[in-house]
Design a protein around this motif. Structure first.
Motif, PDB file in Angstrom:
ATOM      1  N   ASN A  39     -11.558  -2.031  99.622  1.00 50.29           N
ATOM      2  CA  ASN A  39     -10.335  -2.912  99.714  1.00 50.29           C
ATOM      3  C   ASN A  39     -10.640  -4.566  99.343  1.00 50.29           C
ATOM      4  O   ASN A  39     -10.151  -5.387 100.046  1.00 50.29           O
ATOM      5  N   PHE A  40     -11.470  -4.780  98.307  1.00 50.92           N
ATOM      6  CA  PHE A  40     -11.882  -6.237  98.067  1.00 50.92           C
ATOM      7  C   PHE A  40     -10.553  -6.840  97.589  1.00 50.92           C
ATOM      8  O   PHE A  40      -9.866  -6.497  96.671  1.00 50.92           O
ATOM      9  N   GLU A  41     -10.237  -8.018  98.000  1.00 51.76           N
ATOM     10  CA  GLU A  41      -9.168  -8.945  97.507  1.00 51.76           C
ATOM     11  C   GLU A  41      -9.492 -10.124  97.411  1.00 51.76           C
ATOM     12  O   GLU A  41     -10.066 -10.680  98.426  1.00 51.76           O
ATOM     13  N   THR A  50      -9.791 -17.561  98.852  1.00 56.04           N
ATOM     14  CA  THR A  50     -10.064 -16.720 100.092  1.00 56.04           C
ATOM     15  C   THR A  50     -10.255 -15.267  99.475  1.00 56.04           C
ATOM     16  O   THR A  50      -9.957 -14.921  98.365  1.00 56.04           O
ATOM     17  N   TYR A  51     -10.931 -14.668 100.485  1.00 59.96           N
ATOM     18  CA  TYR A  51     -11.449 -13.185 100.214  1.00 59.96           C
ATOM     19  C   TYR A  51     -11.424 -12.285 101.509  1.00 59.96           C
ATOM     20  O   TYR A  51     -11.499 -13.040 102.299  1.00 59.96           O
ATOM     21  N   HIS A  52     -11.382 -11.088 101.265  1.00 66.58           N
ATOM     22  CA  HIS A  52     -11.204 -10.198 102.200  1.00 66.58           C
ATOM     23  C   HIS A  52     -11.910  -8.766 101.771  1.00 66.58           C
ATOM     24  O   HIS A  52     -11.437  -8.423 100.750  1.00 66.58           O
ATOM     25  N   PHE A  53     -12.671  -8.042 102.479  1.00 61.38           N
ATOM     26  CA  PHE A  53     -13.037  -6.988 102.325  1.00 61.38           C
ATOM     27  C   PHE A  53     -13.721  -6.235 103.262  1.00 61.38           C
ATOM     28  O   PHE A  53     -13.997  -6.842 104.301  1.00 61.38           O
ATOM     29  N   ASN A  54     -13.922  -4.817 103.358  1.00 61.21           N
ATOM     30  CA  ASN A  54     -14.392  -3.804 104.305  1.00 61.21           C
ATOM     31  C   ASN A  54     -15.644  -3.619 103.797  1.00 61.21           C
ATOM     32  O   ASN A  54     -15.749  -3.174 102.758  1.00 61.21           O
ATOM     33  N   ILE A  55     -16.665  -3.335 104.923  1.00 64.65           N
ATOM     34  CA  ILE A  55     -17.881  -3.004 104.257  1.00 64.65           C
ATOM     35  C   ILE A  55     -18.535  -2.054 105.546  1.00 64.65           C
ATOM     36  O   ILE A  55     -18.358  -2.172 106.705  1.00 64.65           O
ATOM     37  N   ALA A  89     -20.899 -12.718 105.413  1.00 68.42           N
ATOM     38  CA  ALA A  89     -20.587 -12.338 104.103  1.00 68.42           C
ATOM     39  C   ALA A  89     -20.272 -13.693 103.424  1.00 68.42           C
ATOM     40  O   ALA A  89     -20.051 -14.591 104.070  1.00 68.42           O
ATOM     41  N   GLN A  90     -20.712 -13.868 102.157  1.00 70.91           N
ATOM     42  CA  GLN A  90     -20.531 -15.114 101.392  1.00 70.91           C
ATOM     43  C   GLN A  90     -19.966 -14.558 100.018  1.00 70.91           C
ATOM     44  O   GLN A  90     -20.655 -13.715  99.218  1.00 70.91           O
ATOM     45  N   VAL A  91     -18.885 -14.926  99.482  1.00 71.65           N
ATOM     46  CA  VAL A  91     -18.368 -14.612  98.009  1.00 71.65           C
ATOM     47  C   VAL A  91     -18.362 -15.944  97.338  1.00 71.65           C
ATOM     48  O   VAL A  91     -17.659 -17.002  97.612  1.00 71.65           O
ATOM     49  N   ILE A  92     -19.059 -15.889  96.041  1.00 75.77           N
ATOM     50  CA  ILE A  92     -19.131 -16.863  95.210  1.00 75.77           C
ATOM     51  C   ILE A  92     -18.433 -16.774  93.927  1.00 75.77           C
ATOM     52  O   ILE A  92     -18.811 -15.798  93.203  1.00 75.77           O
ATOM     53  N   ILE A 124     -19.314  -8.542  90.725  1.00 70.87           N
ATOM     54  CA  ILE A 124     -18.403  -7.443  90.584  1.00 70.87           C
ATOM     55  C   ILE A 124     -17.244  -8.347  89.796  1.00 70.87           C
ATOM     56  O   ILE A 124     -17.286  -9.779  89.737  1.00 70.87           O
ATOM     57  N   THR A 125     -16.345  -7.785  89.179  1.00 72.96           N
ATOM     58  CA  THR A 125     -15.087  -8.258  88.822  1.00 72.96           C
ATOM     59  C   THR A 125     -13.849  -8.358  89.769  1.00 72.96           C
ATOM     60  O   THR A 125     -13.686  -7.313  90.666  1.00 72.96           O
ATOM     61  N   SER A 126     -13.002  -9.078  89.582  1.00 74.87           N
ATOM     62  CA  SER A 126     -11.835  -9.109  90.258  1.00 74.87           C
ATOM     63  C   SER A 126     -11.066  -7.881  90.450  1.00 74.87           C
ATOM     64  O   SER A 126     -10.463  -7.709  91.248  1.00 74.87           O
ATOM     65  N   SER A 127     -11.018  -6.909  89.383  1.00 78.95           N
ATOM     66  CA  SER A 127     -10.416  -5.690  89.448  1.00 78.95           C
ATOM     67  C   SER A 127     -11.187  -4.520  90.279  1.00 78.95           C
ATOM     68  O   SER A 127     -10.460  -3.596  90.671  1.00 78.95           O
ATOM     69  N   MET A 128     -12.332  -4.941  90.645  1.00 77.74           N
ATOM     70  CA  MET A 128     -13.024  -3.797  91.488  1.00 77.74           C
ATOM     71  C   MET A 128     -12.742  -4.055  92.956  1.00 77.74           C
ATOM     72  O   MET A 128     -12.811  -5.022  93.470  1.00 77.74           O
ATOM     73  N   LYS A 129     -11.933  -2.896  93.312  1.00 78.42           N
ATOM     74  CA  LYS A 129     -11.664  -3.112  94.630  1.00 78.42           C
ATOM     75  C   LYS A 129     -12.729  -2.401  95.788  1.00 78.42           C
ATOM     76  O   LYS A 129     -12.740  -2.562  96.850  1.00 78.42           O
ATOM     77  N   ASN A 130     -13.415  -1.253  95.097  1.00 80.59           N
ATOM     78  CA  ASN A 130     -14.274  -0.667  96.067  1.00 80.59           C
ATOM     79  C   ASN A 130     -15.653  -0.596  95.075  1.00 80.59           C
ATOM     80  O   ASN A 130     -15.456  -0.545  93.869  1.00 80.59           O
ATOM     81  N   PHE A 131     -16.741  -0.845  95.771  1.00 84.28           N
ATOM     82  CA  PHE A 131     -18.069  -1.164  95.050  1.00 84.28           C
ATOM     83  C   PHE A 131     -19.240  -0.984  96.146  1.00 84.28           C
ATOM     84  O   PHE A 131     -18.911  -1.031  97.116  1.00 84.28           O
TER      85      PHE A 131
END
Length: 142
Positions: A39-41, A50-55, A89-92, A124-131
């Motif tokens: 659920n990467f957004e 902003t970002y949000h994801f489950n891990i 987490a950190q998203v760059i 990852i790319t913006s379109s990848m929701k699960n990885f």
């Protein structure tokens, strides 16, 4: 005599440092060395993203498992705490549409006498929701 002692200690330290790399084969055989993000957004404005994801990370004999959500902004200069305080987490943002997602998992061992850390990252790319995020570094501090 001192030069020999210093050289022996330096070579021993070098051997210890390089003797425990995490190889792709080790990752494949140990499910706790591959984390699953879902659920990467992202959402962006002129001020940043902003970002949000489950891990989720599987438990092993020496590593506790975890399942949490992470949220933050790309304007933060360091890791942001996830809902589980043992995960950060950190998203760059990279060149569009790429993102570099970094995660750190830490845990106590031996009733607080040692602290262990596992670090992983994925591009990852913006379109990848699960990885998946492979753990690329592990260390402990006593």
């Amino acid at each position: 005599m001192q030069l020999t002692s210093v050289l022996t200690v330096a070579l021993s330290a070098l051997t210890l440092t390089s003797a425990n790399p995490i190889t792709p084969m080790a990752r494949a055989g140990n499910p706790s060395l591959i984390w699953h993000a879902s659920n990467f957004e992202t959402g962006c404005s002129p001020g940043g993203c902003t970002y949000h994801f489950n891990i989720t990370g599987a438990a092993s004999e020496n590593t506790p498992g975890f399942s949490t959500s992470c949220s933050g902004t790309t304007t933060q200069e360091d890791y942001a705490l996830c809902n589980d305080k043992h995960v950060k987490a950190q998203v760059i943002p990279e060149l569009y549409p790429m993102w570099n997602v970094k995660v750190q998992h830490s845990w106590d061992a031996n009733q607080g006498q040692a602290m262990f850390f596992a670090l992983g990252q994925a591009n990852i790319t913006s379109s990848m929701k699960n990885f998946t995020i492979p753990v690329t570094e592990q260390y402990g501090v006593a």
